[in-house]
Design an enzyme around this catalytic site. Structure first.
Site, short mmCIF file in Angstrom:
data_model
loop_
_atom_site.label_atom_id
_atom_site.label_comp_id
_atom_site.label_asym_id
_atom_site.label_seq_id
_atom_site.Cartn_x
_atom_site.Cartn_y
_atom_site.Cartn_z
N CYS A 22 0.60 8.29 6.49
CA CYS A 22 -0.65 8.42 7.22
C CYS A 22 -1.74 8.78 6.22
CB CYS A 22 -0.51 9.52 8.25
SG CYS A 22 0.97 9.32 9.24
N ARG A 47 -3.18 3.17 4.52
CA ARG A 47 -2.01 4.06 4.59
C ARG A 47 -1.35 4.05 5.95
NH1 ARG A 47 -2.14 7.63 0.27
NH2 ARG A 47 -0.63 8.95 1.30
N TRP A 94 0.51 6.25 10.73
CA TRP A 94 1.61 5.29 10.69
C TRP A 94 2.75 6.01 11.40
CZ3 TRP A 94 6.65 4.97 8.91
CH2 TRP A 94 7.19 3.68 8.80
N ASN A 120 0.82 14.53 7.75
CA ASN A 120 1.45 13.36 7.16
C ASN A 120 2.82 13.83 6.68
OD1 ASN A 120 2.17 11.12 5.68
ND2 ASN A 120 0.69 11.45 4.04
N GLY A 121 3.89 13.19 7.14
CA GLY A 121 5.22 13.60 6.73
C GLY A 121 6.13 13.70 7.95
N GLU A 509 10.35 -11.48 -5.27
CA GLU A 509 8.99 -11.05 -5.01
C GLU A 509 8.24 -12.07 -4.16
OE1 GLU A 509 7.62 -8.36 -5.07
OE2 GLU A 509 5.48 -8.72 -5.18
N LYS A 513 6.69 -11.29 -0.48
CA LYS A 513 5.27 -11.48 -0.14
C LYS A 513 5.16 -12.28 1.15
CE LYS A 513 3.96 -9.02 -1.98
NZ LYS A 513 4.53 -8.13 -2.94
N GLU A 516 6.27 -10.16 4.21
CA GLU A 516 5.36 -9.06 4.54
C GLU A 516 4.12 -9.51 5.29
OE1 GLU A 516 5.17 -5.47 1.51
OE2 GLU A 516 4.84 -7.35 0.48
N HIS A 532 27.15 -20.88 -3.14
CA HIS A 532 28.15 -19.94 -2.63
C HIS A 532 27.79 -19.43 -1.24
CE1 HIS A 532 30.12 -20.06 -6.50
NE2 HIS A 532 28.91 -19.97 -7.04
N LYS A 630 0.73 1.16 2.99
CA LYS A 630 0.71 0.98 1.53
C LYS A 630 1.59 1.98 0.78
CE LYS A 630 -0.92 -0.84 -2.26
NZ LYS A 630 -0.30 -2.15 -2.62
O1 M6R Z 1 3.67 2.54 -4.59
P1 M6R Z 1 5.02 2.00 -4.93
O2 M6R Z 1 4.94 0.99 -6.02
O3 M6R Z 1 6.02 3.05 -5.21
O4 M6R Z 1 5.48 1.23 -3.63
C1 M6R Z 1 6.76 0.69 -3.52
C2 M6R Z 1 6.88 -0.20 -2.32
O5 M6R Z 1 6.70 0.52 -1.15
C3 M6R Z 1 5.88 -1.35 -2.36
O6 M6R Z 1 6.02 -2.10 -3.52
C4 M6R Z 1 6.07 -2.28 -1.14
O7 M6R Z 1 7.30 -2.92 -1.21
C5 M6R Z 1 4.92 -3.27 -1.04
N1 M6R Z 1 4.54 -3.41 0.32
C6 M6R Z 1 5.26 -4.61 -1.55
O8 M6R Z 1 4.27 -5.54 -1.38
#
Ligand code: M6R
Length: 635
Positions: A22, A47, A94, A120-121, A509, A513, A516, A532, A630
């Protein structure tokens, strides 16, 4: 009260030792708090964006407004019911405990109406505290763990009978936190202290912004919305009492803290869209600059190596290292996999890569000459932070690659390398990844040159690294072509991504992307694994993105593409050998020929663009994908 004991300047190196998800903001000063808080929340929306709310304090009048939905919904509401106050706290959520509803939105009031809290937490023992407080006559109107904490503070406040001095407020928060298990970043208002915010943290970032006759609280410097020049990074288990002109910090155990005030580098924190449609688009196109920043001042032409002072290890110490363990999450974990390839190839040191979330619990046996490296864009990811702490606890040397100056990970690791990629706001990480891989390549070069990598080989890599920004620029020119390809493929609901060696992390990756931001099911495999099992997925409705830029295995991956074509699977080839894919690929994204060491960086860029344009075609909210946030500061 303590005054600020020391102001330090960020000077562009890893500061040695001194140094939810959050979003929280708070304001105490002499201006109208509400627009300042809303502006801060807008900046922190990356966030979490399930709900937003604020609490304002004018005299002893506590005003609360909270709404399910984005910050804009809250802002509209505030237009209808403006309330002037010079003290306030706010929150963008969040969801962890409790659904996304108005009632579960923060701030939460204690049932006696005296305290408002944003959190937050996760309070892990909230059920037992709730039971206790219910028996004491406190009531609850949400399903959250956070509301329990508001009431626990009220309970401890009510137990004291001394005069209503500011320390009584701080004491109530401190005492409450002594009974809490879990993680928190909190900001609290009390009806009896109109010019005071009490804030505390454990496991969730919380910063105090120092402005002129005003103080701010935020989960990130961005939340200060440009108002503060200096910042105090609250450490775990610290509680701060914050007033417009001063701040007092103690530990939960009531030990006075001599805190440090650091200067904010607003250039690094700049987070405007700068004409782009989305942060993700802006950040993809910022990659040449981010790469330039990652390598600036870190290359020695004379010695054909890298110079990485921030890692705080002598060549002799580095030579004692037998193994490197990389830990991270998500995209940063993919960067670790790319680092594994690069370091093993050029530095010839065995590398292991662990998910930070697994490593912290699995008690892995590590050799004493292991160096632990964590990678984290935000520097606040709780799993990565805990993996770092676990390694430190066991006595290992820990280093970090992070983009966030002053973040918890940067402060707690023994040294490391800043990315200087500029603030990354888009939830889908882009420029942070390529910059992390570029820094890993520098690391491979640096350690390699202390071992078996010859001067001539080093010189080739140095030359390649220096060409990176220009090469990235070149690839970005493919954007219109990639956008056309994206239009053709946006209708599909399943994708395969294949790459080999250092392009397997790229495949992972690329798939991440797409998942996500487009909500498309995508799987990534080393291309040789396809036969396989995953080949069973191949059909006209399942396109495969093939990365083919690694000379060593090019003929192999050409065959893999043909095998897919033979089964009527559409193929998109991202390759620097386009002629080899004329028969097997439906669409080709032609890349420049680069030194192999650059492949994982250069071939990721088209994959990011493909995902971005597909998401646009599908009408997805690119910068705020569903369910994501994020910085993942809860487990
Ligand atoms: O801030 P960080 O690099 O530690 O974050 C790690 C992951 O949470 C972050 O890379 C996440 O997978 C992204 N949404 C990827 O696009």
């Amino acid at each position: 009260m303590l005054c600020f004991v020391k102001v330090i300047q960020f000077i562009g190196i890893w500061l040695q030792k001194i140094f939810t998800m959050c979003g929280i903001t708070g304001y105490v000063g002499y201006k109208n708090a509400s627009p300042i808080l809303l502006e801060g929340l807008r900046k922190l929306e990356y966030r979490g964006y399930d709900s937003a709310g604020l609490a304002l304090l004018n005299g002893s009048q506590l005003y609360l407004e909270k709404r399910k939905g984005r910050v804009s919904v809250l802002a509209d509401e505030m237009q209808k019911h403006p309330f002037r106050a010079q003290t306030g706290i706010s929150h963008t959520r969040w969801a962890t405990h409790g659904e996304v509803t108005d009632a579960n939105a923060h701030p939460h009031l204690s049932s006696d109406g005296n305290f408002a809290l944003v959190h937050n937490g996760i309070i892990e023992n909230y059920e037992s505290i709730k039971k206790f407080l219910s028996a004491e006559g406190y009531s609850f109107s949400s399903q959250t763990d956070s509301e329990v904490l508001a009431n626990l503070i009220a309970y401890h406040y009510a137990r004291r009978t001394d005069e209503k001095c500011e320390s009584r407020f701080l004491e109530a928060v401190r005492k409450a936190l002594m009974h809490v298990e879990g993680t928190y970043g909190i900001a609290v208002l009390c009806r009896f202290f109109p010019k005071q915010i009490v804030a505390a943290r454990k496991g969730s970032p919380l910063l105090i912004g120092v402005g002129k006759d005003e103080m701010l609280v935020s989960s990130d410097v961005l939340g200060f919305a440009g108002r503060a020049k200096n910042v105090i990074y609250l450490e775990d288990s610290q509680v701060a009492s914050i007033a417009p002109e001063n701040c007092d910090i103690v530990t939960i155990g009531n030990k006075q803290i001599d805190f440090v005030v650091s200067k904010i580098d607003w250039e690094l924190e700049n987070a405007d869209l700068a004409g782009a449609s989305h942060y993700m688009e802006k950040e993809i196109f910022e990659q040449p600059k981010a790469l330039e920043n990652a390598i600036r001042g870190r290359i020695s032409d004379d010695l054909s190596t890298a110079q990485l002072g921030g890692i705080n290890m002598t060549p002799n110490e580095l030579r004692q290292i037998d193994r490197i363990l990389f830990c991270a999450c998500g995209t940063a974990w993919h960067a670790c996999l790319a680092a594994e390839h690069l370091i093993e190839k050029y530095a010839r040191i065995p590398v292991e890569v662990e998910y930070a979330s697994e490593f912290r619990y699995r008690n892995a046996p590590l050799d004493k000459s292991t160096l632990v490296f964590v990678i984290s864009q935000s520097g606040e990811t709780i799993d990565t932070l805990e993996a770092l702490r676990e390694s430190k606890r066991k006595g290992f040397k820990t280093l970090a690659i992070t983009n966030s100056v002053g973040s918890t990970i940067s402060r707690e690791s023994d040294g490391g390398l800043y990315q200087y990629a500029g603030k990354e706001i888009g939830v889908a990480s882009t420029k942070a990844f390529t910059s992390q891989v570029a820094i890993s390549l520098l690391l491979a070069l640096y350690i390699g040159r202390m071992r078996d990598l010859s001067f001539a080989e080093g010189r080739e890599i140095v030359k390649a690294v220096k060409s990176l920004p220009a090469m990235a620029e070149e690839v970005l020119k493919l954007a219109p072509k990639i956008q056309e390809i994206a239009k053709k493929y946006a209708k599909f609901d399943d994708f395969l991504f294949l790459g080999r060696l250092s392009e397997f992390p790229v495949a992972l990756e690329g798939a991440l992307k797409l998942k996500e931001i487009s909500y498309i099911h995508a799987e990534a495999y080393p291309a040789g694994e396809m036969k396989h099992g995953p080949i069973a997925l191949v059909c006209p409705e399942c396109p495969t993105v093939v990365f083919a830029n690694t000379d060593d295995v090019l003929p192999k991956i050409i065959s893999n593409a043909q095998e897919i074509k033979a089964r009527k699977g559409p193929v998109i080839a991202i390759t620097n050998s386009p002629e080899d894919f004329e028969k097997s690929a439906d669409d080709i994204i032609p890349l420049p020929k680069v030194h192999e060491a650059l492949c994982p960086i250069i071939s990721t860029i088209p994959a990011q663009l493909l995902a971005y344009y597909i998401a646009l075609e599908r009408g997805c909210d690119v910068d705020k994908p569903r369910n994501l946030a994020k910085a993942v500061t809860v487990e």
